[in-house]
Scaffold this motif. Sequence first.
Motif, PDB file in Angstrom:
ATOM      1  N   ARG A   1      -5.988   7.641  -8.395  1.00 21.77           N
ATOM      2  CA  ARG A   1      -4.816   8.517  -8.364  1.00 21.77           C
ATOM      3  C   ARG A   1      -3.992   8.357  -7.090  1.00 21.77           C
ATOM      4  NH1 ARG A   1      -8.936  12.574 -10.045  1.00 21.77           N
ATOM      5  NH2 ARG A   1      -8.887  12.546 -12.300  1.00 21.77           N
ATOM      6  N   SER A   2      -4.492   7.610  -6.126  1.00 17.50           N
ATOM      7  CA  SER A   2      -3.810   7.500  -4.835  1.00 17.50           C
ATOM      8  C   SER A   2      -2.528   6.670  -4.956  1.00 17.50           C
ATOM      9  CB  SER A   2      -4.732   6.870  -3.794  1.00 17.50           C
ATOM     10  OG  SER A   2      -4.918   5.502  -4.073  1.00 17.50           O
ATOM     11  N   ALA A   3      -1.626   6.920  -4.020  1.00 22.65           N
ATOM     12  CA  ALA A   3      -0.344   6.201  -4.006  1.00 22.65           C
ATOM     13  C   ALA A   3      -0.541   4.717  -3.703  1.00 22.65           C
ATOM     14  CB  ALA A   3       0.591   6.824  -2.982  1.00 22.65           C
ATOM     15  N   ALA A   4      -1.510   4.392  -2.852  1.00 19.51           N
ATOM     16  CA  ALA A   4      -1.754   2.988  -2.506  1.00 19.51           C
ATOM     17  C   ALA A   4      -2.223   2.199  -3.722  1.00 19.51           C
ATOM     18  CB  ALA A   4      -2.790   2.897  -1.384  1.00 19.51           C
ATOM     19  N   PHE A   5      -3.112   2.773  -4.518  1.00 13.71           N
ATOM     20  CA  PHE A   5      -3.595   2.100  -5.715  1.00 13.71           C
ATOM     21  C   PHE A   5      -2.458   1.934  -6.723  1.00 13.71           C
ATOM     22  CE2 PHE A   5      -5.470   2.043  -9.949  1.00 13.71           C
ATOM     23  CZ  PHE A   5      -6.401   1.034  -9.818  1.00 13.71           C
ATOM     24  N   GLN A   6      -1.671   2.972  -6.898  1.00 16.39           N
ATOM     25  CA  GLN A   6      -0.551   2.902  -7.833  1.00 16.39           C
ATOM     26  C   GLN A   6       0.462   1.851  -7.397  1.00 16.39           C
ATOM     27  OE1 GLN A   6      -0.594   4.316 -10.760  1.00 16.39           O
ATOM     28  NE2 GLN A   6      -2.543   5.282 -10.251  1.00 16.39           N
ATOM     29  N   GLU A   7       0.642   1.688  -6.095  1.00 15.04           N
ATOM     30  CA  GLU A   7       1.567   0.666  -5.589  1.00 15.04           C
ATOM     31  C   GLU A   7       1.043  -0.740  -5.903  1.00 15.04           C
ATOM     32  OE1 GLU A   7       4.787  -1.208  -4.002  1.00 15.04           O
ATOM     33  OE2 GLU A   7       4.569   0.905  -4.514  1.00 15.04           O
ATOM     34  N   VAL A   8      -0.260  -0.959  -5.714  1.00 15.25           N
ATOM     35  CA  VAL A   8      -0.844  -2.270  -6.023  1.00 15.25           C
ATOM     36  C   VAL A   8      -0.702  -2.566  -7.517  1.00 15.25           C
ATOM     37  CG1 VAL A   8      -3.008  -3.573  -6.105  1.00 15.25           C
ATOM     38  CG2 VAL A   8      -2.424  -2.281  -4.065  1.00 15.25           C
ATOM     39  N   ARG A   9      -1.001  -1.580  -8.352  1.00 20.68           N
ATOM     40  CA  ARG A   9      -0.868  -1.782  -9.798  1.00 20.68           C
ATOM     41  C   ARG A   9       0.594  -2.032 -10.185  1.00 20.68           C
ATOM     42  NH1 ARG A   9      -4.435  -3.433 -12.869  1.00 20.68           N
ATOM     43  NH2 ARG A   9      -3.536  -2.330 -14.603  1.00 20.68           N
ATOM     44  N   SER A  10       1.507  -1.330  -9.543  1.00 23.38           N
ATOM     45  CA  SER A  10       2.930  -1.503  -9.836  1.00 23.38           C
ATOM     46  C   SER A  10       3.396  -2.904  -9.466  1.00 23.38           C
ATOM     47  CB  SER A  10       3.735  -0.453  -9.073  1.00 23.38           C
ATOM     48  OG  SER A  10       5.104  -0.665  -9.238  1.00 23.38           O
ATOM     49  N   ARG A  11       2.968  -3.390  -8.307  1.00 27.98           N
ATOM     50  CA  ARG A  11       3.335  -4.757  -7.901  1.00 27.98           C
ATOM     51  C   ARG A  11       2.771  -5.777  -8.877  1.00 27.98           C
ATOM     52  NH1 ARG A  11       2.263  -4.623  -1.374  1.00 27.98           N
ATOM     53  NH2 ARG A  11       3.902  -3.116  -0.899  1.00 27.98           N
ATOM     54  N   TYR A  12       1.552  -5.550  -9.339  1.00 30.82           N
ATOM     55  CA  TYR A  12       0.932  -6.443 -10.316  1.00 30.82           C
ATOM     56  C   TYR A  12       1.746  -6.472 -11.610  1.00 30.82           C
ATOM     57  CZ  TYR A  12      -2.432  -7.992 -13.830  1.00 30.82           C
ATOM     58  OH  TYR A  12      -3.035  -8.633 -14.860  1.00 30.82           O
ATOM     59  N   ARG A  13       2.070  -5.294 -12.113  1.00 34.28           N
ATOM     60  CA  ARG A  13       2.817  -5.217 -13.371  1.00 34.28           C
ATOM     61  C   ARG A  13       4.220  -5.804 -13.247  1.00 34.28           C
ATOM     62  NH1 ARG A  13       0.699   0.458 -13.763  1.00 34.28           N
ATOM     63  NH2 ARG A  13      -1.208   0.236 -14.959  1.00 34.28           N
ATOM     64  N   ARG A  14       4.869  -5.580 -12.101  1.00 32.53           N
ATOM     65  CA  ARG A  14       6.230  -6.102 -11.929  1.00 32.53           C
ATOM     66  C   ARG A  14       6.258  -7.623 -11.977  1.00 32.53           C
ATOM     67  NH1 ARG A  14       7.307  -1.840  -7.759  1.00 32.53           N
ATOM     68  NH2 ARG A  14       6.590  -3.393  -6.271  1.00 32.53           N
ATOM     69  N   PHE A  15       5.159  -8.288 -11.666  1.00 30.72           N
ATOM     70  CA  PHE A  15       5.126  -9.745 -11.771  1.00 30.72           C
ATOM     71  C   PHE A  15       4.617 -10.182 -13.140  1.00 30.72           C
ATOM     72  CE2 PHE A  15       3.039 -13.827 -11.613  1.00 30.72           C
ATOM     73  CZ  PHE A  15       4.028 -14.616 -11.065  1.00 30.72           C
ATOM     74  N   VAL A  16       3.500  -9.617 -13.584  1.00 33.86           N
ATOM     75  CA  VAL A  16       2.813 -10.124 -14.765  1.00 33.86           C
ATOM     76  C   VAL A  16       3.608  -9.875 -16.052  1.00 33.86           C
ATOM     77  CG1 VAL A  16       0.761  -9.790 -16.199  1.00 33.86           C
ATOM     78  CG2 VAL A  16       0.528 -10.072 -13.754  1.00 33.86           C
TER      79      VAL A  16
END
Length: 187
Positions: free
Chosen positions: A86-101
Amino acid sequence: MQSSNARPRGSGGDAESSAENHDSHDVARAGASAGVRYDDPWYDALASGWGETGGDGTSVGPVATARAEREDRDAAAADVYLEVQRSAAFQEVRSRYRRFVVPAGIGFFAWYVAYVVTATSAPGLMARPVAGAVNVAMLAGLGQFLTTFLLTWAYARHARLRRDRAALELRWDTQELTRTARGGASS
């Protein structure tokens, strides 16, 4: 020789096998009359805490408090993972992953489908010679391999530059929080 539930194997009064006549089993047979046989390789109840005997020969059950404490520590460690998710750091990593993949996956799939559709619906275009025996279909097919390698390189580069450091920091933080939740020493 007895089975793991302390009942004799076979049909009762049959002659014992040569494996059962060893001297080491005589001690085990003498102890078997008191209750549980500890030398039976198929008897694994002791590994789970069941079947242990006290000093007076009475059966002792597993320690419920130790199990409850372990379950509480495991539940606290599981809560750590939910907190990190639920943390913002984890959500940021997932968001960066999705924005590329997501765009890369859609683009590569569209390129592949376009190649297959063109090859089946426009064979004249694909058969058009480019240089000697090399035609458009061969170049497009080789382009599929080239784009696969380019996409792999781009993914690895994106991960290295945009996600790996943040993901590693999350991993270390998660391990530290889990260690603390389970009652381990914090450094």
